[in-house]
Enzyme design. Structure first.
Site, mmCIF file in Angstrom:
data_model
loop_
_atom_site.group_PDB
_atom_site.id
_atom_site.type_symbol
_atom_site.label_atom_id
_atom_site.label_comp_id
_atom_site.label_asym_id
_atom_site.label_seq_id
_atom_site.Cartn_x
_atom_site.Cartn_y
_atom_site.Cartn_z
ATOM 1 N N PHE A 1 0.919 -1.330 0.033
ATOM 2 C CA PHE A 1 -0.008 -0.078 0.021
ATOM 3 C C PHE A 1 1.071 1.196 -0.005
ATOM 4 C CE2 PHE A 1 0.977 -1.149 4.395
ATOM 5 C CZ PHE A 1 1.089 0.187 5.107
ATOM 6 N N CYS A 2 0.051 2.355 -0.431
ATOM 7 C CA CYS A 2 0.990 3.739 -0.453
ATOM 8 C C CYS A 2 -0.116 4.571 -0.303
ATOM 9 C CB CYS A 2 1.802 3.741 -1.451
ATOM 10 S SG CYS A 2 0.785 3.655 -3.206
ATOM 11 N N THR A 3 0.302 5.911 -0.433
ATOM 12 C CA THR A 3 -0.598 7.080 -0.044
ATOM 13 C C THR A 3 -2.073 7.140 -0.927
ATOM 14 O OG1 THR A 3 1.177 8.312 0.684
ATOM 15 C CG2 THR A 3 -0.919 9.570 0.298
#
Length: 241
Positions: free
Chosen positions: A174-176
């Site tokens: 996951f990331c922003t």
């Protein structure tokens, strides 16, 4: 009130530089500020303005043939979070430094925010935060691993050093907003990883749609503007230092 729109799309843009003048002119006309990156692999941006003018600017962007289905994540700020409008021409819209990747066509399996909790609660799944250590310290998901990278270009070395022996293990990343983990899953697929998953819409979409009482997120999500940190409901919160 100021509206903020974050968006990206991996799409072939062989003549990406030619888009810059029209985008700059439209941003000036609508009083929009922020940053848009253009590269041969696509577009990546975060821009802000009054609600009505931002809607018009996003309609202009989606009027460009390559961006008709451009998805965006909307949030708000009490004041304008950007000082000016910048449109930069880049080699990559998110810099990893690995040639030959094709995130427009080869990525991991998207996981909707509503299904994310079940995935990362599985003890067999390795949960990897693709952001840098500063962002990880501000907030992250329960049981997530910090690759301890200073920049996204360090991520391939982390994969070779720590994940090469885990090619058969399910990996959830996951990331922003989704762009880094989309490229990260493309890289893992190119390296022979088969069970690769990523959070569709990123942390921002998760915080937008998952109620606080059901959340496995802890802390705030660092964003690179004057708001600094967002939490559930995309409310502004200063990150931990």
């Amino acid at each position: 009130m100021i509206s903020v729109s974050a968006f990206y799309k991996f799409v072939g843009l062989p003549n990406f530089a030619s888009l810059r003048p029209a985008l700059l002119e439209a941003a000036k006309e609508h009083g929009i500020r922020g940053t848009i990156l253009l590269a041969a692999e696509g577009i990546n941006g975060t821009i802000a303005g009054t609600p009505e003018r931002l809607v018009s600017m996003m309609a202009f962007i989606r009027g460009i043939a390559a961006f008709t289905d451009l998805d965006s994540k909307e949030s708000h700020a009490a004041a304008m979070p950007f000082k000016r409008m910048k449109i930069r021409l880049k080699k990559e819209i998110v810099t990893m430094g690995v040639p030959g990747l094709d995130p427009a066509h080869v990525v991991g399996t998207y996981v909707a925010p509503e299904e994310w909790n079940a995935l990362i609660s599985d003890p067999d799944v390795l949960v990897v935060d693709t952001r840098n250590s500063f962002e990880f310290e501000a907030g992250s998901f329960h049981n997530a691993v910090d690759p301890k990278t200073k920049s996204f270009s360090d991520f391939p070395a982390y994969v070779q050093r720590e994940l090469a022996v885990s090619k058969n293990r399910p990996i959830a990343m996951f990331c922003t907003g989704g762009i880094r983990c989309e490229k990260a899953t493309s890289y893992l697929r190119a390296q022979g990883f088969d069970k690769v998953y990523h959070l569709k819409g990123g942390i921002l979409k998760y915080l937008e749609v998952i109620p606080r009482e059901q959340s496995l997120w802890h802390g705030s999500c660092f964003v690179f503007d004057e708001r600094q940190g967002l939490t559930h409901g995309l409310e502004i919160e200063n990150p931990k230092r």
